[in-house]
Design a protein around this motif. Structure first.
Motif, mmCIF file in Angstrom:
data_model
loop_
_atom_site.group_PDB
_atom_site.id
_atom_site.type_symbol
_atom_site.label_atom_id
_atom_site.label_comp_id
_atom_site.label_asym_id
_atom_site.label_seq_id
_atom_site.Cartn_x
_atom_site.Cartn_y
_atom_site.Cartn_z
ATOM 1 N N ARG A 133 -20.608 -15.721 39.315
ATOM 2 C CA ARG A 133 -19.609 -16.161 38.345
ATOM 3 C C ARG A 133 -19.825 -15.524 36.974
ATOM 4 O O ARG A 133 -18.868 -15.049 36.338
ATOM 5 C CB ARG A 133 -19.653 -17.694 38.211
ATOM 6 C CG ARG A 133 -18.698 -18.238 37.142
ATOM 7 C CD ARG A 133 -18.800 -19.742 37.034
ATOM 8 N NE ARG A 133 -20.142 -20.179 36.707
ATOM 9 C CZ ARG A 133 -20.680 -20.156 35.479
ATOM 10 N NH1 ARG A 133 -19.960 -19.702 34.459
ATOM 11 N NH2 ARG A 133 -21.900 -20.584 35.265
ATOM 12 N N GLU A 134 -21.058 -15.500 36.507
ATOM 13 C CA GLU A 134 -21.332 -14.964 35.175
ATOM 14 C C GLU A 134 -20.914 -13.500 35.064
ATOM 15 O O GLU A 134 -20.304 -13.092 34.074
ATOM 16 C CB GLU A 134 -22.823 -15.109 34.849
ATOM 17 C CG GLU A 134 -23.299 -16.538 34.678
ATOM 18 C CD GLU A 134 -23.619 -17.230 35.979
ATOM 19 O OE1 GLU A 134 -23.460 -16.602 37.063
ATOM 20 O OE2 GLU A 134 -24.025 -18.402 35.944
ATOM 21 N N ARG A 135 -21.225 -12.716 36.087
ATOM 22 C CA ARG A 135 -20.901 -11.292 36.055
ATOM 23 C C ARG A 135 -19.392 -11.073 36.116
ATOM 24 O O ARG A 135 -18.846 -10.217 35.406
ATOM 25 C CB ARG A 135 -21.586 -10.586 37.222
ATOM 26 C CG ARG A 135 -21.431 -9.071 37.200
ATOM 27 C CD ARG A 135 -22.217 -8.430 38.327
ATOM 28 N NE ARG A 135 -22.075 -6.980 38.314
ATOM 29 C CZ ARG A 135 -22.617 -6.170 39.229
ATOM 30 N NH1 ARG A 135 -23.334 -6.686 40.222
ATOM 31 N NH2 ARG A 135 -22.435 -4.854 39.151
ATOM 32 N N GLU A 137 -17.012 -13.197 35.180
ATOM 33 C CA GLU A 137 -16.351 -13.680 33.962
ATOM 34 C C GLU A 137 -16.441 -12.670 32.817
ATOM 35 O O GLU A 137 -15.509 -12.546 32.021
ATOM 36 C CB GLU A 137 -16.968 -15.007 33.523
ATOM 37 C CG GLU A 137 -16.416 -16.204 34.251
ATOM 38 C CD GLU A 137 -16.832 -17.518 33.611
ATOM 39 O OE1 GLU A 137 -16.074 -18.487 33.709
ATOM 40 O OE2 GLU A 137 -17.928 -17.570 33.009
ATOM 41 N N VAL A 138 -17.552 -11.952 32.757
ATOM 42 C CA VAL A 138 -17.730 -10.978 31.677
ATOM 43 C C VAL A 138 -16.661 -9.892 31.726
ATOM 44 O O VAL A 138 -16.131 -9.473 30.693
ATOM 45 C CB VAL A 138 -19.143 -10.353 31.745
ATOM 46 C CG1 VAL A 138 -19.229 -9.111 30.862
ATOM 47 C CG2 VAL A 138 -20.193 -11.364 31.323
ATOM 48 N N ASP A 160 -14.752 -20.581 33.307
ATOM 49 C CA ASP A 160 -14.295 -20.914 31.969
ATOM 50 C C ASP A 160 -12.805 -21.273 31.975
ATOM 51 O O ASP A 160 -11.962 -20.453 32.348
ATOM 52 C CB ASP A 160 -14.545 -19.723 31.041
ATOM 53 C CG ASP A 160 -14.216 -20.018 29.588
ATOM 54 O OD1 ASP A 160 -13.688 -21.107 29.290
ATOM 55 O OD2 ASP A 160 -14.494 -19.148 28.743
#
Length: 282
Positions: A133-135, A137-138, A160
């Motif tokens: 998810r973090e990658r 979303e960026v 987010d």
């Protein structure tokens, strides 16, 4: 603007492909310059926006990452739950509803959700960890969900809220109208892919208990299984092109649509109604 649309397949194979092709036609009618990036079409293009659709496995989210690094805005329309569930459908082994991978992707290994195979499940787990998810979303500016339900599941999975928008899939209603849908046949119908998440097993069980004829339009992995359990009042006509679909659905007494479609695909209901067919939720 110059817009790059990306999807695994660029022919009318399934809902994601049809949506991508229809979106291409709409954008072109609005005066935008559109190109397609798919397995068969690795064209060089310099877009203002990269609009991703169904890209996992055969293609890759690396498209989003490269575009982001070049300062290009990335929009991603979601057609399934792959970003939340390595299986795509939130069904443990294709049967029970499961959301455990929303918070712990190791569950796909524990339950061997991919084809009941430890190896296939490991590959899917590895992919979900690599593209977490973090990658994602960026490198993605906006995630477009075709329903409020999917948008809520994305938030539930930790994405987010500011990057999540709900935009229902659109249809060309002019293609739905026919010359005469007043003459009804003596049957009702179902149209869709014959896969576990559609609830077709339940529909066949109900149809077997009724004296009315059901016409099933579509193919899929459950086709042969369903044929073995369906009664004489159920007819499977297989995959059909649009003109045949219009004729079959337009002359049905009513259409049965999985209840999830009312939320996930409200325009599918409108589409059936344009054909003059009442709609019931399964």
């Amino acid at each position: 603007m110059k817009i790059l649309l990306s999807n695994k397949f660029y022919y009318r194979r399934g809902g994601d492909c049809v949506c991508t092709i229809n979106l291409e036609e709409l954008l072109k009618r609005k005066g935008h310059e559109v190109a397609i990036f798919a397995m068969q079409y690795p064209d060089n293009f310099c877009p203002d926006i990269v609009h991703l659709n169904n890209i996992h496995s055969q293609l890759s989210p690396v498209i989003a990452e490269i575009a982001h690094q070049k300062g290009i805005k990335v929009i991603w329309t979601l057609h399934d739950y792959k970003l939340l569930c390595p299986r795509y459908d939130c069904l443990r082994n294709g049967d029970a509803i499961c959301e455990e991978c929303f918070s712990d992707k190791r569950k796909v290994l524990e339950y061997k959700c991919m084809k009941h195979s430890r190896l296939a499940s490991y590959l899917s787990y590895w992919e979900s960890m690599k593209w977490n998810r973090e990658r994602l979303e960026v490198c993605t500016d906006i995630f477009i969900c075709p329903s409020r339900f999917m948008a809520e599941k994305m938030r539930q999975g930790g994405f987010d809220s500011k990057k999540i928008k709900t935009v229902c899939n659109f249809i060309d209603t002019e293609k739905c109208y026919g010359k005469d849908y007043t003459k009804r046949g003596n049957y009702y119908c179902f149209i869709g892919r014959l896969s576990p998440e559609k609830g077709v097993r339940t529909l066949i069980e109900a149809a077997n208990a009724l004296p009315y004829k059901l016409v099933v339009i579509g193919g899929g992995p459950l086709l042969e299984e369903l044929k073995t359990v369906a009664g004489n009042n159920v007819e499977f006509v297989g995959f059909k092109q649009w003109n045949d679909i219009k004729e079959l659905v337009g002359r049905a007494r009513f259409s049965v649509i999985p209840s999830e479609w009312y939320e996930n695909n409200p325009l599918s209901v409108i589409e059936a109604q344009c054909l003059g067919t009442p709609v019931l939720g399964a």
